[in-house]
Design an enzyme around this catalytic site. Structure first.
Site, PDB file in Angstrom:
ATOM      1  N   CYS A  14      43.456  52.256  58.300  1.00 26.64           N
ATOM      2  CA  CYS A  14      43.214  51.934  59.656  1.00 26.64           C
ATOM      3  C   CYS A  14      42.405  52.975  60.538  1.00 26.64           C
ATOM      4  CB  CYS A  14      44.814  52.122  60.340  1.00 26.64           C
ATOM      5  SG  CYS A  14      44.958  50.856  61.916  1.00 26.64           S
TER       6      CYS A  14
ATOM      7  N   HIS B 269      47.320  47.871  56.747  1.00 26.71           N
ATOM      8  CA  HIS B 269      48.546  48.798  56.263  1.00 26.71           C
ATOM      9  C   HIS B 269      48.930  48.297  55.031  1.00 26.71           C
ATOM     10  CE1 HIS B 269      48.827  51.358  59.726  1.00 26.71           C
ATOM     11  NE2 HIS B 269      48.246  50.321  60.429  1.00 26.71           N
TER      12      HIS B 269
ATOM     13  N   GLU C  68      50.724  49.887  53.077  1.00 23.39           N
ATOM     14  CA  GLU C  68      52.283  50.194  52.866  1.00 23.39           C
ATOM     15  C   GLU C  68      53.233  49.471  53.483  1.00 23.39           C
ATOM     16  OE1 GLU C  68      51.319  51.968  57.113  1.00 23.39           O
ATOM     17  OE2 GLU C  68      50.194  51.423  55.122  1.00 23.39           O
TER      18      GLU C  68
END
Length: 366
Positions: free
Chosen positions: A249, A334, A336
């Site tokens: 990001c 992202h 994650e």
């Protein structure tokens, strides 16, 4: 319930009911399209300074629990929902959204037409707004004039980054995680792979980072405009080529700027848990979780050492880069998740492998 207004910079007013803190708040109003995961969303440091609008109509139905935070203290300026669930039902629920926001002094508004607000943001772009104090009668023209004359702070990364380094121990690869507004999900994924992580402030100099002798460096997500963090750009310049790096990001944007590319502000950003991204090498499409208001200008990559690896299928913007010479790769989204799909979780494994390859090279040369 007590009335509250959301007043936009252009004079449009939404009237609803207050929840959370009774205080007033100013911020950039944005929208996110996730159907679930509001707890991870409201605690994502990348939303620092913003009033977040949830497009899904019912929010708060499973309450707030102890486990799903992405940071301890949320940095959002306000929360906008169509309908707030008053009596959440979930076995993990510890408190309600209203009670949590009261404790954290964050104002919210419910009962407004969030579809209309989202359409306005899509048409006009992200816009400054004020959430009035609960029950307060205001002169709209005065609020609008104040908003137009107000310049919001640009030091969001400084606000949310850790002030001092701290360890998150493991027995595997040594990773220095530069905290620009790190989601805890990134740290969890590294710990899950037994990485020995040291989280460091956004402004730690390159020589101090290298003095920790890392096997790799993670560049975290974070809020705001990457050009507002020149100290981090300079640090990354001095780290490229020294050890493998993985950026997420804001970390992706800062790395691109450090390599000579340029960034620009998107009209209304990418925020949600359902954004399709195509990996150019394999042709594979993954659904991704995203939260960013800036992107990298493709034209600015000419003459740099960067290669595009991923593209957004919705608008064609750059979603991934890698360095042509050194072991560095970055993604705009992202992997994650937290919240969202885990299609891209394998990128953490690729980072581990990159560190393994680089370590073996060093041992071979030795």
């Amino acid at each position: 319930m007590t009335n509250r207004k959301l007043i936009l910079e252009n004079g449009i007013v939404f009237e609803g009911q207050a929840f959370g803190s009774d205080l007033a708040s100013d911020g950039e109003v944005v929208f996110t399209t996730g159907m679930t995961g509001y707890q991870e969303t409201l605690s994502d440091p990348s939303f620092a300074g913003q009033i977040v609008t949830m497009t899904y109509p019912l929010i708060g139905n499973y309450g707030i629990n102890r486990d799903d935070f992405e940071t301890i203290d949320p940095a959002i300026k306000g929360f906008v929902v169509r309908e707030l669930a008053q009596t959440p039902s979930n076995f993990r629920c510890d408190t309600t959204l209203d009670e949590f926001f009261k404790m954290k002094k964050i104002p919210g508004i419910e009962g407004i037409d969030t579809r209309k607000l989202t359409r306005l943001i899509r048409e006009m772009g992200s816009i400054k707004a004020t959430l009035t104090a609960a029950g307060e009668e205001v002169v709209v023209e005065e609020v609008v004039a104040k908003l137009k004359s107000t310049t919001f702070p640009t030091n969001q990364v400084e606000q949310v980054s850790t002030k001092t380094p701290y360890p998150s121990p493991g027995r595997g690869k040594k990773v220095v995680l530069m905290d620009f507004g790190m989601k805890h999900g990134i740290l969890r994924e590294l710990n899950k792979r037994d990485c020995d992580v040291v989280v460091v402030p956004y402004n730690m100099p390159a020589e101090e980072i290298l003095a920790l002798y890392p096997d790799g460096i993670m560049l975290s997500n974070g809020p705001g405009d990457p050009k507002d963090v020149p100290v981090a750009i300079e640090t990354i310049k001095n780290l490229i080529g020294k050890v493998p790096m993985f950026g997420i990001c804001l970390g992706h944007q800062l790395f691109a700027l450090a390599c000579g590319a340029d960034s620009f502000k998107l009209k209304f950003g990418h925020r949600g848990a359902n954004h399709p991204v195509k990996e150019l090498k394999t042709g594979r499409t993954e659904l991704t979780s995203q939260n960013h208001g800036y992107a990298i200008d493709p034209a600015s990559l000419e003459g740099t050492s960067l290669e595009v690896t991923h593209l957004a299928l919705n608008d064609g913007t750059i979603e991934g880069l890698k360095h042509k010479k050194y072991p560095v790769f970055t993604v705009q989204y992202h992997p994650e998740a937290s919240p969202g799909p885990e299609d891209s979780n394998h990128l953490f494994d690729e980072f581990i492998e990159l560190m393994n390859v680089d370590t073996r090279k060093e041992q071979h040369h030795a």
